[in-house]
Design a protein around this motif. Structure first.
Motif, mmCIF file in Angstrom:
data_model
loop_
_atom_site.group_PDB
_atom_site.id
_atom_site.type_symbol
_atom_site.label_atom_id
_atom_site.label_comp_id
_atom_site.label_asym_id
_atom_site.label_seq_id
_atom_site.Cartn_x
_atom_site.Cartn_y
_atom_site.Cartn_z
ATOM 1 N N LEU A 181 1.043 -1.420 -0.113
ATOM 2 C CA LEU A 181 -0.190 -0.330 0.078
ATOM 3 C C LEU A 181 0.988 1.720 -0.216
ATOM 4 O O LEU A 181 1.535 1.199 0.895
ATOM 5 N N ILE A 182 0.499 1.838 -1.010
ATOM 6 C CA ILE A 182 1.196 3.514 -1.016
ATOM 7 C C ILE A 182 0.734 5.022 -0.127
ATOM 8 O O ILE A 182 -0.443 4.997 -1.694
ATOM 9 N N ILE A 183 0.911 5.721 0.348
ATOM 10 C CA ILE A 183 -0.043 6.703 0.377
ATOM 11 C C ILE A 183 0.457 7.621 -0.538
ATOM 12 O O ILE A 183 1.478 7.828 -0.190
ATOM 13 N N ASP A 184 -0.670 8.417 -1.185
ATOM 14 C CA ASP A 184 -0.331 9.609 -1.813
ATOM 15 C C ASP A 184 -0.441 10.379 -1.456
ATOM 16 O O ASP A 184 0.270 11.698 -1.599
ATOM 17 N N ASN A 185 -1.401 10.525 -0.627
ATOM 18 C CA ASN A 185 -2.065 11.747 -0.013
ATOM 19 C C ASN A 185 -2.625 11.239 1.553
ATOM 20 O O ASN A 185 -3.544 10.415 1.099
ATOM 21 N N LEU A 186 -2.576 11.997 1.984
ATOM 22 C CA LEU A 186 -3.166 12.646 3.794
ATOM 23 C C LEU A 186 -3.623 14.281 3.835
ATOM 24 O O LEU A 186 -2.499 14.642 3.768
#
Length: 161
Positions: free
Chosen positions: A130-135
């Motif tokens: 899982l790659i977090i792109d934006n939070l």
């Protein structure tokens, strides 16, 4: 007969020894090249095998990716104490690849800052890739509560036949 004595048909003894020496050196050089090529072929096969193992371990089948990711994210959120809301998906082909697709997952969550930190920590340790792109997190009127929006990227594989 005298001519054949001074000029033998295969060349003189020195000529024959020189040609033998050159041929032996060439044979040795080709044997080394063959060993290098065999070693290279073994490394290529090993990298191909390890690449397939990596893809099998971290990239999901497209048919079950959405449900698996939602289940995984919901489970991680509940374990962290954050409440999952809705999720949306977008599939985009990966340029240059015939069997990989990038799935963008947008998820909405609600919880405290501490819960969000726990959730991010659990995502980081997840067996999924899982790659977090934006939070983004915005405070609610209720004290200590946040509305959290996270965009993930997940790579999935097309079903192999």
């Amino acid at each position: 007969a005298l001519y054949f004595l001074f000029f033998p048909p295969g060349g003189s003894l020195e000529d024959l020894e020189r040609r033998y020496s050159v041929a032996r050196e060439e044979s040795t050089r080709q044997a080394r090249n063959l060993e290098r090529i065999r070693a290279l072929a073994a490394k290529v096969q090993l990298s191909r095998t390890e690449g397939e193992r990596f893809l099998d371990s971290y990239f999901m089948d497209r048919r079950k990716a959405a449900s698996t990711i939602v289940t995984e994210l919901s489970k991680l959120a509940k374990e962290a104490g954050i409440r999952p809301k809705e999720h949306s998906f977008l599939m985009e082909p990966v340029e240059g690849s015939t069997d990989l697709t990038m799935m963008t997952v947008n998820g909405a969550y609600e919880g405290t800052y501490a819960d969000l930190i726990q959730f991010i920590n659990r995502i980081d340790r997840s067996p999924r890739f899982l790659i977090i792109d934006n939070l983004s997190a915005a405070p609610q009127q209720q004290a200590g509560q946040l509305n959290v929006s996270i965009r993930f990227h997940v790579f999935v594989r097309e079903a192999r036949s």
